[in-house]
Motif scaffolding. Sequence first.
Motif, PDB file in Angstrom:
ATOM      1  N   TYR A 240      -8.775 -35.340   8.503  1.00  0.00           N
ATOM      2  CA  TYR A 240      -7.448 -34.709   8.492  1.00  0.00           C
ATOM      3  C   TYR A 240      -6.623 -35.227   7.317  1.00  0.00           C
ATOM      4  N   ARG A 241      -6.696 -36.518   7.089  1.00  0.00           N
ATOM      5  CA  ARG A 241      -5.957 -37.089   5.955  1.00  0.00           C
ATOM      6  C   ARG A 241      -6.464 -36.489   4.636  1.00  0.00           C
ATOM      7  N   PHE A 242      -7.784 -36.343   4.512  1.00  0.00           N
ATOM      8  CA  PHE A 242      -8.354 -35.767   3.294  1.00  0.00           C
ATOM      9  C   PHE A 242      -7.881 -34.326   3.122  1.00  0.00           C
ATOM     10  N   TYR A 243      -7.905 -33.556   4.186  1.00  0.00           N
ATOM     11  CA  TYR A 243      -7.478 -32.148   4.164  1.00  0.00           C
ATOM     12  C   TYR A 243      -6.008 -32.028   3.761  1.00  0.00           C
ATOM     13  N   LYS A 244      -5.195 -33.000   4.151  1.00  0.00           N
ATOM     14  CA  LYS A 244      -3.775 -32.971   3.817  1.00  0.00           C
ATOM     15  C   LYS A 244      -3.495 -33.405   2.381  1.00  0.00           C
ATOM     16  N   THR A 245      -4.356 -34.213   1.818  1.00  0.00           N
ATOM     17  CA  THR A 245      -4.058 -34.812   0.509  1.00  0.00           C
ATOM     18  C   THR A 245      -4.965 -34.322  -0.624  1.00  0.00           C
ATOM     19  N   ASN A 246      -6.010 -33.558  -0.302  1.00  0.00           N
ATOM     20  CA  ASN A 246      -6.941 -33.080  -1.326  1.00  0.00           C
ATOM     21  C   ASN A 246      -7.210 -31.585  -1.148  1.00  0.00           C
ATOM     22  N   SER A 277      -5.230 -27.854  11.036  1.00  0.00           N
ATOM     23  CA  SER A 277      -6.493 -28.402  11.565  1.00  0.00           C
ATOM     24  C   SER A 277      -6.261 -29.828  12.041  1.00  0.00           C
ATOM     25  N   ASN A 278      -5.599 -29.954  13.164  1.00  0.00           N
ATOM     26  CA  ASN A 278      -5.155 -31.259  13.648  1.00  0.00           C
ATOM     27  C   ASN A 278      -6.025 -31.713  14.822  1.00  0.00           C
ATOM     28  N   PRO A 279      -6.608 -32.924  14.766  1.00  0.00           N
ATOM     29  CA  PRO A 279      -7.486 -33.381  15.854  1.00  0.00           C
ATOM     30  C   PRO A 279      -6.765 -33.912  17.087  1.00  0.00           C
ATOM     31  N   ASP A 280      -5.441 -33.863  17.112  1.00  0.00           N
ATOM     32  CA  ASP A 280      -4.685 -34.360  18.262  1.00  0.00           C
ATOM     33  C   ASP A 280      -5.030 -33.564  19.526  1.00  0.00           C
ATOM     34  N   PRO A 281      -5.149 -34.228  20.673  1.00  0.00           N
ATOM     35  CA  PRO A 281      -5.496 -33.517  21.925  1.00  0.00           C
ATOM     36  C   PRO A 281      -4.453 -32.489  22.354  1.00  0.00           C
ATOM     37  N   LEU A 282      -3.163 -32.750  22.075  1.00  0.00           N
ATOM     38  CA  LEU A 282      -2.066 -31.844  22.420  1.00  0.00           C
ATOM     39  C   LEU A 282      -2.030 -31.573  23.933  1.00  0.00           C
ATOM     40  N   ASP A 328      -0.242 -46.091   5.682  1.00  0.00           N
ATOM     41  CA  ASP A 328      -0.551 -44.712   5.301  1.00  0.00           C
ATOM     42  C   ASP A 328       0.398 -43.728   6.003  1.00  0.00           C
ATOM     43  N   LYS A 329       1.060 -42.872   5.231  1.00  0.00           N
ATOM     44  CA  LYS A 329       2.072 -41.972   5.779  1.00  0.00           C
ATOM     45  C   LYS A 329       1.466 -40.894   6.678  1.00  0.00           C
ATOM     46  N   ILE A 330       0.299 -40.387   6.299  1.00  0.00           N
ATOM     47  CA  ILE A 330      -0.331 -39.342   7.109  1.00  0.00           C
ATOM     48  C   ILE A 330      -0.669 -39.879   8.500  1.00  0.00           C
ATOM     49  N   TYR A 331      -1.245 -41.062   8.551  1.00  0.00           N
ATOM     50  CA  TYR A 331      -1.620 -41.635   9.854  1.00  0.00           C
ATOM     51  C   TYR A 331      -0.386 -41.947  10.689  1.00  0.00           C
ATOM     52  N   GLN A 332       0.686 -42.380  10.059  1.00  0.00           N
ATOM     53  CA  GLN A 332       1.922 -42.629  10.795  1.00  0.00           C
ATOM     54  C   GLN A 332       2.511 -41.329  11.339  1.00  0.00           C
TER      55      GLN A 332
END
Length: 342
Positions: A240-246, A277-282, A328-332
């Motif tokens: 997810y971090r890669f998808y957001k930053t690359n 494309s977020n892996p959070d269970p929601l 890391d801002k994305i993980y936060q």
Amino acid sequence: MKRIVLFTLLLAMCAGNAIGAGLPKLRVGYIPEPAHGLYFVAKEKGYFKEEGVDVELFQFGSAAEGLAALKAEKLDVGTFGTTAPILFISKGSEFTFIGGMMIGGQAIITRPERLAELSGKNLKAYKGKKIGLVKLSTGDVIFKGALKKAGIDYKKDITFVELGTVASVVEAVKKGAVDAGLVYPPHFSLAEKNYGLKVAHYIEDFYPDYTCCRIVAHTKQVNADPETYRKFLAALIRAYRFYKTNPDETVKIYARALKIDEDIIRNETYVKKVADSNPDPLRKGILDFWQHIRDAGYIAQDYPLDKHINTTIYKQALDGVIRKSPKDKIYQQMLAFYKRNN
């Protein structure tokens, strides 16, 4: 000297194969759409192997087909909407939601001459209209949920035409058999490109952060081996971090895996951002979805669905990734999103 170098390379390759062979394996099913792309990123960038799990991907044409394979234990993990897993669970299948893959993504398409009539932010524009849809699709359930939230009695004020496939919905809109149709990616982009149809609305306009495709697994396997699923989710969090930053490389990875034009993937994923494309269970979103299904009359009996939602493994995976990259801002951001939605 050349022999020594060659021998060293062979040893390294054998060691790598041995490590891969010793990893726990997961057979993972998915539907071919861009919002499922975290799997392809995690696979291509080596995140699954680095986290300690060997993942094999299997593509399915429908949620029902994929979940039947999961139920038959031909898969270990499946990503097939929210509706289908809920229906299987309510009928006795021992599945557990452990994560997510897609938030949002459903669109309402129409003919260009009807666009002005349906535009704007008020769902009342759809009163008296004939809407094509695939019954029990995410779009079906969430659009009806949005209508109810807006105070519209959709059982009286709107005519829904149930069609067998999303391609049939697009065809019905194209021929004018319905006023509009509910579709999911990449079908609305293909409808625009191939037939000149237009997106009147994304359901996100009326219902932010709704749950679409969820990650489900066998309850007994999740309970017996949570560590393997934690590793699996940790790899997806990194993806997810890669998808957001690359974005550029992500588009190429998606296009290679799905055989879809890069322009369509870029437009849906980064320009219009129609799905996340977020892996959070929601968890809260799943429970809302359950209520919408019941309100629509698709399931009569109540059911303790919450016992089939496991958010602990995802949280452990996210905490582990954050420990390695605490600033890391994305993980936060993912941590804050988790706290709001679970």
